[in-house]
Write a protein that holds these residues in place. Structure first.
Motif, PDB file in Angstrom:
ATOM      1  N   ARG A  23       0.832  -1.207   0.000  1.00 36.86           N
ATOM      2  CA  ARG A  23       0.000   0.000   0.000  1.00 36.86           C
ATOM      3  C   ARG A  23       0.867   1.258   0.000  1.00 36.86           C
ATOM      4  N   GLU A  26       2.441   1.860  -3.474  1.00 39.72           N
ATOM      5  CA  GLU A  26       1.477   2.378  -4.432  1.00 39.72           C
ATOM      6  C   GLU A  26       1.166   3.848  -4.138  1.00 39.72           C
ATOM      7  N   ALA A  27       1.032   4.191  -2.862  1.00 38.47           N
ATOM      8  CA  ALA A  27       0.771   5.587  -2.505  1.00 38.47           C
ATOM      9  C   ALA A  27       1.959   6.466  -2.884  1.00 38.47           C
ATOM     10  N   LYS A  28       3.153   5.963  -2.702  1.00 39.04           N
ATOM     11  CA  LYS A  28       4.355   6.719  -3.067  1.00 39.04           C
ATOM     12  C   LYS A  28       4.414   6.913  -4.581  1.00 39.04           C
ATOM     13  N   ARG A  29       4.079   5.871  -5.329  1.00 39.76           N
ATOM     14  CA  ARG A  29       4.119   5.970  -6.789  1.00 39.76           C
ATOM     15  C   ARG A  29       3.104   6.992  -7.284  1.00 39.76           C
ATOM     16  N   GLN A  30       1.921   6.973  -6.720  1.00 40.37           N
ATOM     17  CA  GLN A  30       0.874   7.874  -7.174  1.00 40.37           C
ATOM     18  C   GLN A  30       1.161   9.334  -6.800  1.00 40.37           C
ATOM     19  N   SER A  31       1.747   9.541  -5.640  1.00 38.81           N
ATOM     20  CA  SER A  31       1.990  10.912  -5.179  1.00 38.81           C
ATOM     21  C   SER A  31       3.266  11.505  -5.751  1.00 38.81           C
ATOM     22  N   GLY A  32       4.227  10.648  -6.108  1.00 34.12           N
ATOM     23  CA  GLY A  32       5.520  11.130  -6.572  1.00 34.12           C
ATOM     24  C   GLY A  32       6.397  11.661  -5.459  1.00 34.12           C
ATOM     25  N   ARG A  33       6.002  11.452  -4.195  1.00 31.99           N
ATOM     26  CA  ARG A  33       6.795  11.935  -3.062  1.00 31.99           C
ATOM     27  C   ARG A  33       8.065  11.119  -2.908  1.00 31.99           C
ATOM     28  N   THR A 148       0.164   8.015   2.778  1.00 31.91           N
ATOM     29  CA  THR A 148      -1.221   7.631   2.492  1.00 31.91           C
ATOM     30  C   THR A 148      -2.244   8.686   2.884  1.00 31.91           C
TER      31      THR A 148
END
Length: 333
Positions: A23, A26-33, A148
């Protein structure tokens, strides 16, 4: 306990297991952080290598690219800390090489403040370098809510602290022998229970829900840290926590249970100096005015009785990093 704090405890206290690695990735990939981990270190050759290895093997692989940058900020070690950390795969930066136009002051907070210029991540995670039996869950656990939950800005670790007897007693920090015997567990160290927790409950009751307010493992958004002043010494953890509350509010703060924390312990006199610095940090935040520079007198047994030893209490604070021209220039580039 305030009703607001009871509500906060139920909504902002989690376990590391609540956010599986999948999780978080995936959150890191989506945010680009991006995520930077910082280990402030002073003479920690016995433990720093294992911590670096655990983070690199667990969170910096092709399969699990959670951490983008791992920096050991060496504050003047005289042992092999830098060599061991580099061999394990960390980027080693000496405190004095960061912002050299401002002479460095001794203290952990000084190193953490300078680390903002030595790193690039959107999220910065601080981990003490004296931990034993370290798990990468410490990092993923406290970084997790920042990846997240966009409303979370500052996350502290909470954990059991083995209560040890023998060499140095129980307390925050490092400095006791390695032969201590485990004797159950305690929630906070002596400085936490005797100084920090009463101060927070009396003056900042909104922070009464933090299990480990002085713990050295926490993560925050760069956008918050760069706006906060940093006490240069032992008061940095309390100072950042209080200032984060006033800057972003209680609901932007959280804590995550990461299990068990084992580390070397300070002796009684070191704990006294720590307690005085933490009290002074709280005092400054209560008054925000000019105060006489405090000193602490302790006693050693001498040949002819007790001898007083007086030391200055570190009260220097660095300004928010956003106010430093070199930092502003780098961020604009």
């Amino acid at each position: 306990m305030l009703e607001e704090v009871e509500r906060w405890l139920s909504s902002r206290s989690w376990s590391a297991a609540d956010r599986p690695l999948g999780r978080l990735l995936e959150a890191k990939r989506q945010s680009g952080r991006t995520v930077s981990v910082v280990l402030p270190a002073l003479d920690e050759e016995a433990t720093v290598g294992a911590i670096v290895t655990a983070i690199r093997d667990g969170l910096m692989t092709d399969a699990v690219p959670l951490v983008d940058e791992l920096v050991v900020l060496d504050s003047g070690s005289t042992d092999r800390t830098a060599e061991v950390a580099a061999a394990a795969g960390a980027v080693v930066v000496h405190r004095d090489s960061v912002l050299p136009r401002i002479p460095a002051l001794p203290g952990k907070g000084e190193v953490l403040w300078r680390s903002l210029l030595a790193t690039t991540g959107d999220i910065i995670c601080f981990i003490d370098a004296d931990l034993r039996e370290f798990s990468a869950t410490f990092v993923s656990g406290i970084v997790g809510p920042l990846l997240t939950d966009p409303d979370i800005h500052f996350v502290k670790a909470m954990y059991d602290r083995p209560l040890e007897t023998g060499g140095g007693g129980a307390g925050e920090g490092s400095g006791a022998g390695q032969g201590d015997r485990l004797a159950g567990s305690e929630q906070g160290g002596r400085v936490t229970e005797l100084v920090a927790r009463p101060l927070l409950n009396l003056h900042w009751p909104q922070l009464a829900g933090f299990v480990q307010p002085l713990g050295g493992e926490y993560a925050a958004r760069r956008s918050l840290l760069e706006r906060l002043p940093f006490p240069v010494g032992y008061g940095v953890e309390l100072g950042l926590l209080v200032d984060a509350l006033h800057t972003v509010g209680l609901d932007a703060l959280a804590q995550v249970d990461v299990g068990v924390r084992k580390h070397r312990h300070q002796d009684g006199k070191a704990l006294g100096r720590m307690a005085a610095a933490i009290y002074r940090t709280a005092q400054l935040r209560l008054t925000r005015g000019h105060l006489v520079r405090p000193r602490l007198t302790q006693f050693d047994r001498g040949e002819h009785g007790f001898v007083p030893r007086t030391t200055d209490v570190d009260t220097e604070e660095r300004p928010p990093m956003a106010d430093i021209p070199e930092y502003a220039k780098r961020r604009a580039a």
